[in-house]
Design a protein around this motif. Sequence first.
Motif, PDB file in Angstrom:
ATOM      1  N   GLY A 137      -0.556   5.288   2.999  1.00  0.00           N
ATOM      2  CA  GLY A 137      -0.601   3.844   2.718  1.00  0.00           C
ATOM      3  C   GLY A 137      -0.183   2.889   4.030  1.00  0.00           C
TER       4      GLY A 137
ATOM      5  N   ALA B 137       0.928  -1.214   0.069  1.00  0.00           N
ATOM      6  CA  ALA B 137       0.043  -0.111  -0.071  1.00  0.00           C
ATOM      7  C   ALA B 137       0.778   1.274   0.014  1.00  0.00           C
ATOM      8  CB  ALA B 137      -0.887   0.139   1.188  1.00  0.00           C
TER       9      ALA B 137
ATOM     10  N   GLU C 110      -3.456   2.824   6.111  1.00  0.00           N
ATOM     11  CA  GLU C 110      -4.088   1.703   5.639  1.00  0.00           C
ATOM     12  C   GLU C 110      -3.557   0.378   6.067  1.00  0.00           C
ATOM     13  OE1 GLU C 110      -4.981  -0.064   1.178  1.00  0.00           O
ATOM     14  OE2 GLU C 110      -4.407   1.946   1.400  1.00  0.00           O
ATOM     15  N   THR C 111      -2.083   0.155   5.844  1.00  0.00           N
ATOM     16  CA  THR C 111      -1.836  -1.501   6.483  1.00  0.00           C
ATOM     17  C   THR C 111      -1.921  -1.571   7.705  1.00  0.00           C
ATOM     18  OG1 THR C 111      -0.005  -0.832   4.422  1.00  0.00           O
ATOM     19  CG2 THR C 111       0.166  -2.799   6.102  1.00  0.00           C
TER      20      THR C 111
END
Length: 446
Positions: free
Chosen positions: A332, A78, A335-336
């Motif tokens: 990102g 991501a 999000e992970t």
Amino acid sequence: MTSSPVDQQRKLVTPIPGPRSQALHARKAAVVSSGVGVGLPAYVERAGGGILVDVDGNHLIDFGSGIAVTGVGSSAPAVVQRVQDQVADFTHTCFMVTPYEEYIAVCEALAELTPGDHEKRSALFNSGAEAVENAVKIARTYTGRSAVVAFEHGYHGRTNLTMGLTAKNMPYKHGFGPFAPEIYRAPMAYPLRWPGGPERCAEQAFAAFVDMVHTQVGETNTAAVVIEPIQGEGGFVVPPLGWLRQVADFCAEHGILLVADEIQTGFCRTGDWFACEYEGVVPDLITTAKGMAGGLPLSAVTGRAEVMDSVHTGGLGGTYGGNPVACAAALGAIETMRTEDLCGRARAIESLFVDRLQRLRSKYDVVADVRGRGAMLAMELTGADLVPDPVTTSAISGHCHREGLVTLTAGTYGNVLRFLPPLVAPDHLLSEGLDILEDAFAHVVG
């Protein structure tokens, strides 16, 4: 866990460091200041999950995460995708000149994730030291006071102001003074080394803090108290339960801003999004960096809206602060963390590590303490009467390096082995790394 493009197996094909790494290290000596040190001169060419691959083809197990930076791994999909997309769009405009959405999106995430349900604002910077320095600027503006209190064994950065806040002289401060004024240092609640013993540490350390602020500084002169909920470079010192809450309540009573330096502890590292949450402490300002952006340079100060908005327009910022590529990486990484429940993963890593570390403690007298929380764990090594033993600490770390395990040391006295594996590292690698650690103790201590 998301699979990594890097094979998650330790593999040694040359001695560590290998010939190509040695050649690069010679090039470093010719052009890089000797003031920039290197812990393990195995030069990395790619990485992912819990593995670092050096230029000689060795696959090293990573127990350092670039000092708690790559919690999501060094090539989280991501993060990679968002960075690639952002680089293709544009790399920089300076948010203070022509702004962009990515900066706002990171601040929105910080408002949601950081402790407390009050209205919040953030400002983005490049490094942890910048974040701490700006937190002090904001606290002084809001309170109209100048004094700042930090703690023994604390680490807050290498700029002039943050060197003043940092406790340890060598290598961080030696020869670099004079430092910024109006910085005061209180005793840290350090259970292993508290003179009255660990049972009375919380009570006595808090009383010493209150006395120091009252007699040496004055409550009405104090703008901020800056504290790492778990100390990082100081040796992963975990204060006893209740002490941080008492400090927070004292600050609130006297109009002093509590600044939580969560640069090393933040973003799932300790099993919560932020270490303050463990005791339900809500700081006025929180500084973040390291694990925030998956390896790209980004930091933040997040705090109460009225505090953050007290600074005049133009008083905060910087050319690269909140760079769009770094912001994309942070989105990102967050999000992970969410999709892979990396807070839960950090707690699972703690369960895997602690029993093994405690077995080493019961076997070897040199291990005086095992401590930490989540995937931020440490062992303190001493001789008789808690005399620090940095020689054995260094020897054990060196043995690990030669066997392909990247370990870090820490502590005011250089006698702490600290473990910061990527939160996405698979269990079999973590177990193998602990096998290497056990072997190191057997070889060094006997």
